[in-house]
Design an enzyme around this catalytic site. Structure first.
Site, PDB file in Angstrom:
ATOM      1  CB  SER A 139     -69.390 -60.293   4.384  1.00 25.82           C
ATOM      2  OG  SER A 139     -70.022 -60.419   3.122  1.00 25.82           O
ATOM      3  CE1 TYR A 152     -66.715 -64.874   3.084  1.00 26.97           C
ATOM      4  CE2 TYR A 152     -68.918 -63.983   2.727  1.00 26.97           C
ATOM      5  CZ  TYR A 152     -67.548 -63.796   2.850  1.00 26.97           C
ATOM      6  OH  TYR A 152     -67.025 -62.528   2.749  1.00 26.97           O
ATOM      7  CE  LYS A 156     -66.020 -63.003   6.098  1.00 26.42           C
ATOM      8  NZ  LYS A 156     -64.770 -62.383   6.574  1.00 26.42           N
TER       9      LYS A 156
HETATM   10  N1  LIG Z   1     -64.421 -58.952  -2.132  1.00 25.36           N
HETATM   11  C1  LIG Z   1     -65.610 -58.664  -1.622  1.00 25.36           C
HETATM   12  O1  LIG Z   1     -66.529 -58.203  -2.340  1.00 25.36           O
HETATM   13  C2  LIG Z   1     -65.883 -58.872  -0.173  1.00 25.36           C
HETATM   14  C3  LIG Z   1     -67.188 -58.606   0.280  1.00 25.36           C
HETATM   15  C4  LIG Z   1     -67.475 -58.770   1.627  1.00 25.36           C
HETATM   16  C5  LIG Z   1     -66.475 -59.170   2.505  1.00 25.36           C
HETATM   17  N2  LIG Z   1     -65.217 -59.437   2.047  1.00 25.36           N
HETATM   18  C6  LIG Z   1     -64.210 -59.833   3.029  1.00 25.36           C
HETATM   19  O2  LIG Z   1     -63.020 -59.071   2.816  1.00 25.36           O
HETATM   20  C7  LIG Z   1     -61.875 -59.864   3.168  1.00 25.36           C
HETATM   21  C8  LIG Z   1     -60.907 -59.926   1.988  1.00 25.36           C
HETATM   22  O3  LIG Z   1     -61.580 -60.554   0.896  1.00 25.36           O
HETATM   23  P1  LIG Z   1     -60.972 -60.585  -0.584  1.00 25.36           P
HETATM   24  O4  LIG Z   1     -62.113 -60.384  -1.504  1.00 25.36           O
HETATM   25  O5  LIG Z   1     -59.787 -59.718  -0.674  1.00 25.36           O
HETATM   26  O6  LIG Z   1     -60.531 -62.128  -0.666  1.00 25.36           O
HETATM   27  P2  LIG Z   1     -59.404 -62.822  -1.583  1.00 25.36           P
HETATM   28  O7  LIG Z   1     -59.187 -62.034  -2.801  1.00 25.36           O
HETATM   29  O8  LIG Z   1     -59.824 -64.245  -1.705  1.00 25.36           O
HETATM   30  O9  LIG Z   1     -58.085 -62.718  -0.668  1.00 25.36           O
HETATM   31  C9  LIG Z   1     -58.049 -63.415   0.549  1.00 25.36           C
HETATM   32  C10 LIG Z   1     -56.718 -63.179   1.223  1.00 25.36           C
HETATM   33  O10 LIG Z   1     -56.695 -63.960   2.431  1.00 25.36           O
HETATM   34  C11 LIG Z   1     -55.509 -64.747   2.431  1.00 25.36           C
HETATM   35  N3  LIG Z   1     -55.774 -65.991   3.173  1.00 25.36           N
HETATM   36  C12 LIG Z   1     -56.723 -66.918   2.923  1.00 25.36           C
HETATM   37  N4  LIG Z   1     -56.628 -67.927   3.804  1.00 25.36           N
HETATM   38  C13 LIG Z   1     -55.607 -67.605   4.637  1.00 25.36           C
HETATM   39  C14 LIG Z   1     -55.025 -68.248   5.749  1.00 25.36           C
HETATM   40  N5  LIG Z   1     -55.472 -69.434   6.189  1.00 25.36           N
HETATM   41  N6  LIG Z   1     -53.996 -67.649   6.383  1.00 25.36           N
HETATM   42  C15 LIG Z   1     -53.523 -66.455   5.953  1.00 25.36           C
HETATM   43  N7  LIG Z   1     -54.032 -65.790   4.888  1.00 25.36           N
HETATM   44  C16 LIG Z   1     -55.067 -66.374   4.251  1.00 25.36           C
HETATM   45  C17 LIG Z   1     -55.168 -64.966   0.969  1.00 25.36           C
HETATM   46  O11 LIG Z   1     -53.796 -65.169   0.777  1.00 25.36           O
HETATM   47  P3  LIG Z   1     -53.065 -66.592   0.566  1.00 25.36           P
HETATM   48  O12 LIG Z   1     -53.835 -67.339  -0.451  1.00 25.36           O
HETATM   49  O13 LIG Z   1     -51.664 -66.197   0.181  1.00 25.36           O
HETATM   50  O14 LIG Z   1     -53.105 -67.200   1.928  1.00 25.36           O
HETATM   51  C18 LIG Z   1     -55.527 -63.600   0.383  1.00 25.36           C
HETATM   52  O15 LIG Z   1     -54.463 -62.688   0.591  1.00 25.36           O
HETATM   53  C19 LIG Z   1     -62.427 -61.221   3.584  1.00 25.36           C
HETATM   54  O16 LIG Z   1     -62.578 -61.251   4.987  1.00 25.36           O
HETATM   55  C20 LIG Z   1     -63.786 -61.278   2.914  1.00 25.36           C
HETATM   56  O17 LIG Z   1     -64.668 -62.147   3.578  1.00 25.36           O
HETATM   57  C21 LIG Z   1     -64.904 -59.311   0.731  1.00 25.36           C
END
Ligand SMILES: NC(=O)c1ccc[n+]([C@@H]2O[C@H](COP(=O)([O-])OP(=O)(O)OC[C@H]3O[C@@H](n4cnc5c(N)ncnc54)[C@H](OP(=O)(O)O)[C@@H]3O)[C@@H](O)[C@H]2O)c1
Length: 231
Positions: A139, A152, A156
């Site tokens: 991140s 968090y 990261k």
């Molecule tokens: N969105 C951003 O702006 C952003 C920025 C920087 C980094 N990131 C990183 O990008 C990645 C994806 O983020 P996102 O924004 O798409 O998050 P999100 O919308 O909250 O989606 C998270 C995903 O992870 C799954 N998940 C959570 N806990 C889990 C577990 N214990 N076992 C298996 N699956 C699990 C959730 O599915 P279920 O609920 O079905 O388990 C969901 O599919 C993450 O690593 C996040 O830290 C995102």
């Protein structure tokens, strides 16, 4: 397997970036092996994207569940060409001393131990083949910090260190990178950027840039801190 067709393992395929990447990889002709905790979303993904794609209810924080997942999918599908450790949680916005021990542990269990569990059960087969790319989702908050997201941020920053050490352990020809995906309007962003998430690109727009970028990562990148080239 047809030339250019790759097998992509994605944790957290049910929502957000994982879901958008799943749809884009499959649209481009690749095979996706995905997981998430939500039974309903996994059943819906399997219906929408039937075999050879494969979706499983797996909580990555459970070493037993990840072991069973690997045991079931590796024999028919072979080693993933690209392993995306995408699943993660964020703490609710609060100062570090206001966050309870259970919530703190949960963020560590999913974001750090979950990634190690997936590496433990899938990477030996990739090492035996001597090929493959491992991308651990970091991140901007894996390289900088902000108030109210300390657990968090800790996970990261851990991704950056864990992945660079892993890169030093892999045989020549293999790749591990920490990836900053950018800032994208997902459930996670809506939780921490209260009110401001809609100013950022949607996950499906992001995936159109991220997926070709991910497909180009190779052993020359091993250990590099990468970022998806968005805006
Ligand atoms: N969105 C951003 O702006 C952003 C920025 C920087 C980094 N990131 C990183 O990008 C990645 C994806 O983020 P996102 O924004 O798409 O998050 P999100 O919308 O909250 O989606 C998270 C995903 O992870 C799954 N998940 C959570 N806990 C889990 C577990 N214990 N076992 C298996 N699956 C699990 C959730 O599915 P279920 O609920 O079905 O388990 C969901 O599919 C993450 O690593 C996040 O830290 C995102």
């Amino acid at each position: 397997m047809a030339a250019g067709k790759r097998t992509i393992l994605i944790t957290g395929a049910t929502r957000g970036l994982g879901r958008a990447m799943t749809e884009e990889f499959i649209r481009l002709g690749h095979i996706v092996l995905g997981c998430g905790r939500s039974e309903k979303e996994i059943a819906q993904l399997q219906k929408q994207f039937p075999a050879p794609n494969d979706f499983a209810v797996v909580d990555v924080s459970s070493d037993e569940q990840v072991a069973a997942w690997a045991k079931r999918v590796l024999p028919p599908h072979g080693e993933p060409d690209l392993l995306l450790n995408n699943a993660a949680l964020i703490n609710h916005n609060a100062k570090l001393w206001e966050i309870g021990a259970d919530e703190f542990s949960r963020v560590m269990d999913v974001n750090i131990k979950g990634v190690a569990n997936v590496i433990r059960h899938f990477v030996p087969a990739m090492v035996a083949r001597g090929a493959g790319v491992i991308v651990n989702f970091s991140s901007g908050w894996g390289r900088t910090t902000d108030a109210e997201v300390a657990p968090y941020c800790a996970t990261k920053w851990a991704m950056e260190g864990l992945t660079q050490a892993l890169a030093q352990e892999l045989p020549p020809g293999m790749t591990a990178v920490p990836l900053n995906p950018g800032i994208i309007d997902t459930d996670m962003l809506r939780s921490c950027f209260v009110g401001g998430a809609s100013n950022f690109p949607a996950a499906d727009e992001w995936a159109k840039i991220a997926v070709p970028f991910l497909l180009k990562i190779n052993s020359a990148d091993n250990g590099k801190q990468l970022s998806v080239p968005v805006g």
